[in-house]
Design a protein around this motif. Structure first.
Motif, PDB file in Angstrom:
ATOM      1  N   UNK A 288       0.853  -1.196   0.000  1.00 51.06           N
ATOM      2  CA  UNK A 288       0.000   0.000   0.000  1.00 51.06           C
ATOM      3  C   UNK A 288       0.889   1.246   0.000  1.00 51.06           C
ATOM      4  N   UNK A 289       1.011   1.866  -1.151  1.00 46.86           N
ATOM      5  CA  UNK A 289       1.842   3.053  -1.266  1.00 46.86           C
ATOM      6  C   UNK A 289       1.033   4.334  -1.186  1.00 46.86           C
ATOM      7  N   UNK A 290       1.382   5.292  -2.040  1.00 46.00           N
ATOM      8  CA  UNK A 290       0.755   6.611  -2.028  1.00 46.00           C
ATOM      9  C   UNK A 290      -0.052   6.859  -3.311  1.00 46.00           C
ATOM     10  N   UNK A 291      -0.740   8.022  -3.338  1.00 43.61           N
ATOM     11  CA  UNK A 291      -1.368   8.587  -4.536  1.00 43.61           C
ATOM     12  C   UNK A 291      -2.550   7.749  -5.038  1.00 43.61           C
ATOM     13  N   UNK A 292      -3.446   7.394  -4.107  1.00 45.47           N
ATOM     14  CA  UNK A 292      -4.626   6.615  -4.472  1.00 45.47           C
ATOM     15  C   UNK A 292      -5.652   7.491  -5.196  1.00 45.47           C
ATOM     16  N   UNK A 293      -6.402   6.883  -6.078  1.00 47.66           N
ATOM     17  CA  UNK A 293      -7.455   7.608  -6.784  1.00 47.66           C
ATOM     18  C   UNK A 293      -8.473   8.138  -5.784  1.00 47.66           C
ATOM     19  N   UNK A 294      -8.989   9.319  -6.088  1.00 48.78           N
ATOM     20  CA  UNK A 294     -10.038   9.988  -5.303  1.00 48.78           C
ATOM     21  C   UNK A 294      -9.546  10.573  -3.981  1.00 48.78           C
ATOM     22  N   UNK A 295      -8.231  10.481  -3.690  1.00 45.62           N
ATOM     23  CA  UNK A 295      -7.725  11.188  -2.518  1.00 45.62           C
ATOM     24  C   UNK A 295      -7.293  12.594  -2.948  1.00 45.62           C
ATOM     25  N   UNK A 296      -7.186  13.547  -2.024  1.00 45.52           N
ATOM     26  CA  UNK A 296      -6.786  14.909  -2.400  1.00 45.52           C
ATOM     27  C   UNK A 296      -5.434  14.925  -3.115  1.00 45.52           C
ATOM     28  N   UNK A 297      -5.318  15.788  -4.120  1.00 42.79           N
ATOM     29  CA  UNK A 297      -4.082  15.873  -4.904  1.00 42.79           C
ATOM     30  C   UNK A 297      -2.981  16.659  -4.199  1.00 42.79           C
ATOM     31  N   UNK A 298      -3.356  17.490  -3.246  1.00 48.33           N
ATOM     32  CA  UNK A 298      -2.369  18.350  -2.603  1.00 48.33           C
ATOM     33  C   UNK A 298      -1.495  17.556  -1.635  1.00 48.33           C
ATOM     34  N   UNK A 299      -0.235  18.021  -1.468  1.00 47.96           N
ATOM     35  CA  UNK A 299       0.696  17.375  -0.557  1.00 47.96           C
ATOM     36  C   UNK A 299       0.784  18.240   0.695  1.00 47.96           C
ATOM     37  N   UNK A 300      -0.124  17.963   1.621  1.00 50.67           N
ATOM     38  CA  UNK A 300      -0.193  18.702   2.886  1.00 50.67           C
ATOM     39  C   UNK A 300      -0.402  17.713   4.019  1.00 50.67           C
ATOM     40  N   UNK A 301      -0.231  18.192   5.249  1.00 51.55           N
ATOM     41  CA  UNK A 301      -0.547  17.387   6.419  1.00 51.55           C
ATOM     42  C   UNK A 301       0.217  16.076   6.475  1.00 51.55           C
ATOM     43  N   UNK A 302      -0.506  14.998   6.691  1.00 56.25           N
ATOM     44  CA  UNK A 302       0.094  13.677   6.846  1.00 56.25           C
ATOM     45  C   UNK A 302       0.900  13.270   5.614  1.00 56.25           C
ATOM     46  N   UNK A 303       0.345  13.511   4.425  1.00 58.03           N
ATOM     47  CA  UNK A 303       1.055  13.127   3.197  1.00 58.03           C
ATOM     48  C   UNK A 303       2.357  13.926   3.069  1.00 58.03           C
ATOM     49  N   UNK A 304       2.325  15.203   3.392  1.00 61.74           N
ATOM     50  CA  UNK A 304       3.538  16.028   3.350  1.00 61.74           C
ATOM     51  C   UNK A 304       4.607  15.492   4.287  1.00 61.74           C
ATOM     52  N   UNK A 305       4.206  15.152   5.525  1.00 63.91           N
ATOM     53  CA  UNK A 305       5.181  14.681   6.517  1.00 63.91           C
ATOM     54  C   UNK A 305       5.827  13.369   6.069  1.00 63.91           C
ATOM     55  N   UNK A 306       5.035  12.491   5.506  1.00 60.31           N
ATOM     56  CA  UNK A 306       5.579  11.213   5.030  1.00 60.31           C
ATOM     57  C   UNK A 306       6.570  11.426   3.881  1.00 60.31           C
ATOM     58  N   UNK A 307       6.159  12.199   2.894  1.00 57.67           N
ATOM     59  CA  UNK A 307       7.015  12.410   1.724  1.00 57.67           C
ATOM     60  C   UNK A 307       8.262  13.203   2.103  1.00 57.67           C
ATOM     61  N   UNK A 308       8.107  14.182   2.997  1.00 57.05           N
ATOM     62  CA  UNK A 308       9.264  14.964   3.444  1.00 57.05           C
ATOM     63  C   UNK A 308      10.286  14.060   4.133  1.00 57.05           C
TER      64      UNK A 308
END
Length: 250
Positions: free
Chosen positions: A64-84
């Motif tokens: 289970x990775x990132x960038x699933x369909x229908x999730x927000x496109x912006x890289x903020x919050x939890x997604x930002x912290x993970x990618x950072x």
């Protein structure tokens, strides 16, 4: 091996081009050019990333990775912290979803069958993308005995729906969130269907079609494929591999 060599090998080995999926399969976040140490895990959560940083991993490989369909496109919050965290530590992230479910060797369905000792595991061809499998037990088991087998293998107690007086010999299964394949399993006239999750409607579908249903955990049923894939890579390419299990009761 190089970052791109690993991506190319995995894309070919898992036959990625044959699948229509809900997220990109392959290299999802680019890290350092050369890979000597990989960490595998079921889901690319923050805890897995933090653990990979501690063992100085060059890459993380998940189901289970990132960038699933229908999730927000912006890289903020939890997604930002993970990618950072990945980018700050120059760690590549590879994700393989349906291709890992379906692979006939290291795939989640194949590996679950191996762990449970299912005889003659094979694909149910009317369901697309090799996602629904079926086979039989060496000896029929009671519901209590089969529940104990699942509990022992998966380290969690499954939820059972069905008549506890009936024996289990033939099975169908699809790991993860595949409870809605229950009608296909009923068409196969097997005794039981195993998947990871359960919905309210699953109860009625099982009872009315005379089928045992075992909800054995999304994470639990999908822990073996990614581990087997990591072991395959370590042996083939002589790289260091760490499987890190981030406990998830769901």
């Amino acid at each position: 091996m190089s970052r791109q060599e690993l991506a190319s090998y995995l894309d070919t080995f898992l036959n990625v081009s044959a699948f229509k999926d809900y997220a990109p399969n392959g290299l999802q976040v680019e890290g350092k050019s050369n890979i000597h140490t990989i960490v595998t895990g079921v889901t690319a959560c923050q805890a897995l990333i933090d653990a990979a940083i501690k063992v100085n991993a060059d890459a993380i490989l998940v189901h289970h990775g990132f960038f699933w369909k229908n999730e927000p496109d912006v890289i903020t919050g939890m997604k930002y912290r993970r990618i950072k965290a990945l980018m700050d530590n120059d760690i590549s992230l590879y994700g393989y979803h349906l291709p890992l479910d379906a692979h006939h060797g290291v795939g989640n369905n194949a590996q679950l069958a191996q762990q449970l000792g299912i005889i003659s595991p094979r694909v149910y061809e009317p369901v697309a993308q090799d996602l629904l499998w079926h086979g039989h037990l060496e000896h029929p088991l009671t519901v209590a005995e089969f529940s104990e087998l699942l509990s022992s293998v998966l380290k969690r107690k499954p939820l059972h729906i069905g008549d506890e007086t009936k024996m289990i010999s033939t099975l169908a299964w699809c790991t993860g969130g595949a409870q809605d394949y229950i009608d296909d399993a009923a068409q196969m006239e097997v005794d039981a269907f195993i998947s990871g999750e359960v919905s309210e409607r699953t109860f009625h579908a099982a009872i009315e079609q005379g089928l045992h249903y075992f909800a054995a955990g999304h994470h639990a049923t999908e822990q073996f494929g990614i581990q087997a894939l990591g072991e395959h890579l370590a042996e083939k390419f002589n790289i260091e591999h760490h499987f890190i299990d981030i406990v998830n009761p769901v």
